[in-house]
Write a protein that holds these residues in place. Structure first.
Motif, PDB file in Angstrom:
ATOM      1  N   ARG A   1       8.222  -5.387  -4.475  1.00 52.71           N
ATOM      2  CA  ARG A   1       9.068  -4.769  -5.494  1.00 52.71           C
ATOM      3  C   ARG A   1      10.223  -4.039  -4.822  1.00 52.71           C
ATOM      4  N   PRO A   2      11.194  -4.814  -4.303  1.00 49.28           N
ATOM      5  CA  PRO A   2      12.282  -4.182  -3.553  1.00 49.28           C
ATOM      6  C   PRO A   2      13.351  -3.559  -4.455  1.00 49.28           C
ATOM      7  N   LEU A   3      13.956  -2.504  -3.972  1.00 51.63           N
ATOM      8  CA  LEU A   3      15.170  -2.001  -4.598  1.00 51.63           C
ATOM      9  C   LEU A   3      16.311  -2.674  -3.835  1.00 51.63           C
ATOM     10  N   LEU A   4      17.157  -3.393  -4.552  1.00 51.49           N
ATOM     11  CA  LEU A   4      18.285  -4.035  -3.882  1.00 51.49           C
ATOM     12  C   LEU A   4      19.349  -2.976  -3.635  1.00 51.49           C
ATOM     13  N   PHE A   5      19.880  -3.014  -2.451  1.00 45.28           N
ATOM     14  CA  PHE A   5      20.802  -1.978  -2.025  1.00 45.28           C
ATOM     15  C   PHE A   5      22.110  -2.636  -1.597  1.00 45.28           C
ATOM     16  N   HIS A   6      23.172  -2.253  -2.239  1.00 45.00           N
ATOM     17  CA  HIS A   6      24.450  -2.864  -1.872  1.00 45.00           C
ATOM     18  C   HIS A   6      25.457  -1.796  -1.488  1.00 45.00           C
ATOM     19  N   VAL A   7      26.132  -2.028  -0.367  1.00 42.85           N
ATOM     20  CA  VAL A   7      27.169  -1.101   0.061  1.00 42.85           C
ATOM     21  C   VAL A   7      28.518  -1.753  -0.220  1.00 42.85           C
ATOM     22  N   ASP A   8      29.306  -1.104  -1.037  1.00 41.04           N
ATOM     23  CA  ASP A   8      30.613  -1.637  -1.391  1.00 41.04           C
ATOM     24  C   ASP A   8      31.664  -0.979  -0.499  1.00 41.04           C
TER      25      ASP A   8
ATOM     26  N   LYS B   1      10.140   9.411  11.833  1.00 41.93           N
ATOM     27  CA  LYS B   1      10.020   9.279  10.383  1.00 41.93           C
ATOM     28  C   LYS B   1       9.253   8.009   9.969  1.00 41.93           C
ATOM     29  N   GLY B   2       9.044   7.110  10.934  1.00 45.08           N
ATOM     30  CA  GLY B   2       8.236   5.919  10.643  1.00 45.08           C
ATOM     31  C   GLY B   2       8.892   4.872   9.757  1.00 45.08           C
ATOM     32  N   ILE B   3      10.216   4.823   9.785  1.00 44.79           N
ATOM     33  CA  ILE B   3      10.894   3.784   8.997  1.00 44.79           C
ATOM     34  C   ILE B   3      10.848   2.470   9.772  1.00 44.79           C
ATOM     35  N   GLU B   4      10.381   1.426   9.106  1.00 43.13           N
ATOM     36  CA  GLU B   4      10.221   0.143   9.782  1.00 43.13           C
ATOM     37  C   GLU B   4      11.171  -0.904   9.205  1.00 43.13           C
ATOM     38  N   VAL B   5      11.778  -1.682  10.103  1.00 40.54           N
ATOM     39  CA  VAL B   5      12.665  -2.755   9.657  1.00 40.54           C
ATOM     40  C   VAL B   5      11.900  -4.071   9.739  1.00 40.54           C
ATOM     41  N   VAL B   6      11.864  -4.801   8.644  1.00 40.26           N
ATOM     42  CA  VAL B   6      11.096  -6.046   8.583  1.00 40.26           C
ATOM     43  C   VAL B   6      12.052  -7.221   8.353  1.00 40.26           C
ATOM     44  N   THR B   7      11.798  -8.323   9.061  1.00 40.44           N
ATOM     45  CA  THR B   7      12.663  -9.501   8.938  1.00 40.44           C
ATOM     46  C   THR B   7      11.847 -10.713   8.459  1.00 40.44           C
TER      47      THR B   7
ATOM     48  N   LYS C   1       0.840  -1.198   0.000  1.00 43.91           N
ATOM     49  CA  LYS C   1       0.000   0.000   0.000  1.00 43.91           C
ATOM     50  C   LYS C   1       0.877   1.252   0.000  1.00 43.91           C
ATOM     51  N   GLU C   2       1.866   1.227   0.864  1.00 49.70           N
ATOM     52  CA  GLU C   2       2.795   2.348   0.983  1.00 49.70           C
ATOM     53  C   GLU C   2       3.528   2.590  -0.339  1.00 49.70           C
ATOM     54  N   GLY C   3       3.816   1.511  -1.062  1.00 38.75           N
ATOM     55  CA  GLY C   3       4.608   1.625  -2.285  1.00 38.75           C
ATOM     56  C   GLY C   3       3.776   1.871  -3.540  1.00 38.75           C
ATOM     57  N   ASP C   4       2.466   1.953  -3.365  1.00 40.80           N
ATOM     58  CA  ASP C   4       1.573   2.138  -4.501  1.00 40.80           C
ATOM     59  C   ASP C   4       1.977   3.358  -5.333  1.00 40.80           C
ATOM     60  N   GLY C   5       2.204   3.156  -6.606  1.00 44.39           N
ATOM     61  CA  GLY C   5       2.555   4.268  -7.494  1.00 44.39           C
ATOM     62  C   GLY C   5       4.020   4.648  -7.456  1.00 44.39           C
ATOM     63  N   LYS C   6       4.788   4.011  -6.606  1.00 46.63           N
ATOM     64  CA  LYS C   6       6.223   4.300  -6.544  1.00 46.63           C
ATOM     65  C   LYS C   6       7.013   3.249  -7.335  1.00 46.63           C
TER      66      LYS C   6
ATOM     67  N   GLU D   1      15.975   7.472   4.499  1.00 47.66           N
ATOM     68  CA  GLU D   1      15.478   8.776   4.939  1.00 47.66           C
ATOM     69  C   GLU D   1      15.423   9.753   3.767  1.00 47.66           C
ATOM     70  N   LYS D   2      16.509   9.788   3.007  1.00 51.77           N
ATOM     71  CA  LYS D   2      16.607  10.732   1.893  1.00 51.77           C
ATOM     72  C   LYS D   2      15.486  10.528   0.876  1.00 51.77           C
ATOM     73  N   TYR D   3      15.158   9.289   0.565  1.00 52.23           N
ATOM     74  CA  TYR D   3      14.151   9.019  -0.455  1.00 52.23           C
ATOM     75  C   TYR D   3      12.799   8.636   0.129  1.00 52.23           C
ATOM     76  N   ASN D   4      12.657   8.894   1.435  1.00 50.38           N
ATOM     77  CA  ASN D   4      11.366   8.700   2.082  1.00 50.38           C
ATOM     78  C   ASN D   4      10.818   7.281   1.914  1.00 50.38           C
ATOM     79  N   ILE D   5      11.698   6.311   2.118  1.00 49.21           N
ATOM     80  CA  ILE D   5      11.304   4.905   2.022  1.00 49.21           C
ATOM     81  C   ILE D   5      10.956   4.416   3.423  1.00 49.21           C
ATOM     82  N   LYS D   6       9.789   3.802   3.562  1.00 45.04           N
ATOM     83  CA  LYS D   6       9.309   3.446   4.900  1.00 45.04           C
ATOM     84  C   LYS D   6       9.724   2.048   5.358  1.00 45.04           C
ATOM     85  N   TYR D   7      10.072   1.189   4.427  1.00 41.82           N
ATOM     86  CA  TYR D   7      10.357  -0.186   4.832  1.00 41.82           C
ATOM     87  C   TYR D   7      11.748  -0.661   4.407  1.00 41.82           C
ATOM     88  N   ILE D   8      12.480  -1.166   5.376  1.00 38.86           N
ATOM     89  CA  ILE D   8      13.779  -1.783   5.109  1.00 38.86           C
ATOM     90  C   ILE D   8      13.639  -3.267   5.427  1.00 38.86           C
ATOM     91  N   LEU D   9      13.929  -4.104   4.452  1.00 39.41           N
ATOM     92  CA  LEU D   9      13.898  -5.551   4.692  1.00 39.41           C
ATOM     93  C   LEU D   9      15.312  -6.033   4.996  1.00 39.41           C
TER      94      LEU D   9
END
Ligand SMILES: [Zn+2]
Length: 380
Positions: free
Chosen positions: A95-102, A232-238, A62-67, A167-175
Motif C-alpha cells: 500500500r504505497p503512497l506515491l510521491f512526486h516531486v515537481d 533512523k532505520g529507513i530502508e531503500v528497496v529496489t 508488518k511495519e505498515g500495519d494499522g497505518k 523522516e518527518k512521517y516516520n516511514i521506514k521503507y522507500i521503494l
C-alpha cells in the motif's frame, strides 16, 4: 581526454568518450567485465529473487500495519517508477503512497502517466512542489559554472525531498525504480557527478547564485546514508531487481492496461532532462547518455549491439525542434537565448574546478564496500 585514440567496446557501445574506460585484450570494456563478474552472478529474477523479495515485503507489511500506507515510492511518470508502481500494488500487495516531486519541468506525458497510474490503481499521490525561484536560480548557477552535471539540482531535490518526507512521517521503507535491467552500466562520474554532493552544490551556488536557498531541500550524504539509514532505520528497496523486467514489454503492458504513454528516451519525462541529456551534454561535452542506456540493454539482452550502433548514428535530438526547445529552456530560466548560448560556448569545467566531496565519497564508498554495507554495482 588527452588525445587518447578512439576505441569502442566490442561487446557494448561504451567508448573512449568515457575517459576512464579500460579494455581487455579482446577489446571488452570494464563496464562489461564488471557486469559479468559482479552483477550477473548475483542477480536473480526467478523464484529465488521472488523469495528474497517476499521476505522484504513481509517486513514492509508488518511495519505498515494499522497505518494509512506501508511505504513511499517516488514517481516521475517514467517507465521504471511506473512499472514499479504496478508491481508494488498488484503483484506485491503493498500500500504505497506515491510521491512526486515537481521541479517545474514536468512534461505533459509525465503528468498524464502519473494520473493514469493513480486513477487505475486507486493509490494516493502526494506532490511536493519545489520553490521555483530557488530551483531556477540554482539551475542557472550550474549553467554559469560550466560543469557538465547541470541536472544535479533536480536530482538532488528529488531524493532529498523524499528522504525528508520519510523522516518527518516516520516511514521506514522507500521503494525506488532503480534497477539492473536497464541501468547495469552506470554513467561515468565525469558525465554525471554525485547528486549527493552538497558541498559542490553550495559552492557553485555561492559563486553564481543570486538568491539564498531557503526552501530548497538539501540532504548531505552522511545524513541519508548513515544517519537516516542506520540510526533512523529507513530502508531503500529496489523490487525491480527481483522480478523479470523487460523495458519494452513493460511499456507496452502499461500502455495496454492503463493508457500509459510512451516517451522517446529514458529520462525524457522531464523537459529539462530531455534538453540536457539529448542536446546539452552531447553537444557541449561529447557525452552521449544513450551509450550507457543502450549498453545496459545490450548486456541484459534487450537490444543488439547493431541496433544500438544504428540508433547512435542518428542525432540524440530533433533538429527541427531544437531551436524551439532551446528557446523554451532559456525563457523558462528567465534569460535570453543569447545568454544561454553564451553558457553553451563558454569553456567546459569539471567537478574539481569547485569545492567538492569527491575524495570523501571515494573513501566512503571503499569503506562501505569493505564492510559489506553496500553491494558493489558496476562502480569503479
Ligand atoms: Zn563494454
Amino acid at each position: 581526454m588527452s588525445g587518447r585514440e578512439y576505441q569502442i567496446c566490442t561487446n557494448c557501445v561504451m567508448d573512449t568518450t568515457d575517459s576512464m574506460i579500460t579494455f581487455d585484450e579482446k577489446g571488452v570494456c570494464d563496464h562489461c567485465r564488471g557486469y559479468y563478474t559482479d552483477i550477473l552472478p548475483n542477480w536473480h529474477t526467478d523464484e529465488r529473487g521472488w523469495q528474497v523479495l517476499q521476505e522484504t515485503v513481509a517486513k514492509i507489511k508488518k511495519e505498515g500495519d494499522g497505518k494509512d500506507f506501508d511505504c513511499i515510492m517516488g514517481v516521475s511518470g517514467g517507465i521504471d517508477s511506473s512499472y514499479l508502481t504496478y508491481i508494488a500494488k498488484e503483484k506485491l500487495g503493498l500500500r504505497p503512497l506515491l510521491f512526486h516531486v515537481d521541479g517545474g519541468w514536468n512534461s505533459q506525458i509525465a503528468v498524464n502517466n502519473i494520473e493514469k497510474l493513480v486513477d487505475n490503481l486507486g493509490l494516493d499521490l502526494y506532490t511536493e512542489v519545489i520553490d521555483w525561484e530557488e530551483m531556477r536560480d540554482l539551475q542557472l548557477a550550474f549553467f554559469k559554472s560550466g560543469v557538465s552535471h547541470i541536472d544535479l539540482p533536480q536530482d538532488h531535490a528529488f531524493f532529498a525531498t523524499m528522504y525528508n518526507f520519510a523522516e518527518k512521517y516516520n516511514i521506514k521503507y522507500i521503494l525506488t525504480g532503480a534497477n539492473i535491467s536497464t541501468e547495469c552500466v552506470r554513467n561515468p562520474l565525469e558525465w554525471f557527478y554525485y547528486g549527493t554532493d552538497t558541498i559542490q552544490i553550495r559552492d557553485i551556488h555561492k559563486k553564481f547564485g543570486q538568491r539564498p536557498l531557503k526552501n530548497f531541500p538539501l540532504s548531505n550524504i552522511f545524513r541519508h546514508k548513515v544517519y537516516l539509514r542506520y540510526v533512523k532505520g529507513i530502508e531503500v528497496v529496489t523490487p525491480l531487481n527481483y522480478v523479470p523486467y523487460h523495458k519494452e514489454e513493460a511499456m507496452q503492458f502499461l500502455v495496454d492496461q492503463f493508457g500509459w504513454q510512451k516517451y522517446p528516451q529514458k529520462h525524457f519525462e522531464s523537459r529539462f532532462t530531455k534538453f540536457y541529456e539529448g542536446y546539452w551534454l552531447p553537444e557541449k561535452f561529447g557525452f552521449d547518455t544513450r551509450k550507457v542506456q543502450f549498453s545496459s540493454l545490450i548486456l541484459t539482452k534487450q537490444m543488439t549491439r547493431e541496433e544500438a550502433l544504428e540508433k547512435l548514428s542518428k542525432l540524440s535530438y530533433d533538429q527541427n525542434t531544437i531551436a524551439q526547445d532551446f528557446e523554451y529552456i532559456a525563457t523558462k530560466l528567465g534569460i535570453s537565448v543569447a545568454e544561454l548560448q553564451g553558457y553553451m560556448d563558454a569553456p567546459n569545467k569539471t567537478v574539481s574546478d569547485y569545492k567538492s566531496q569527491e575524495t570523501l565519497f571515494n573513501i566512503g564508498s571503499k569503506v562501505m564496500t569493505a564492510f559489506g554495507l553496500e553491494k558493489r554495482m558496476a562502480k569503479r
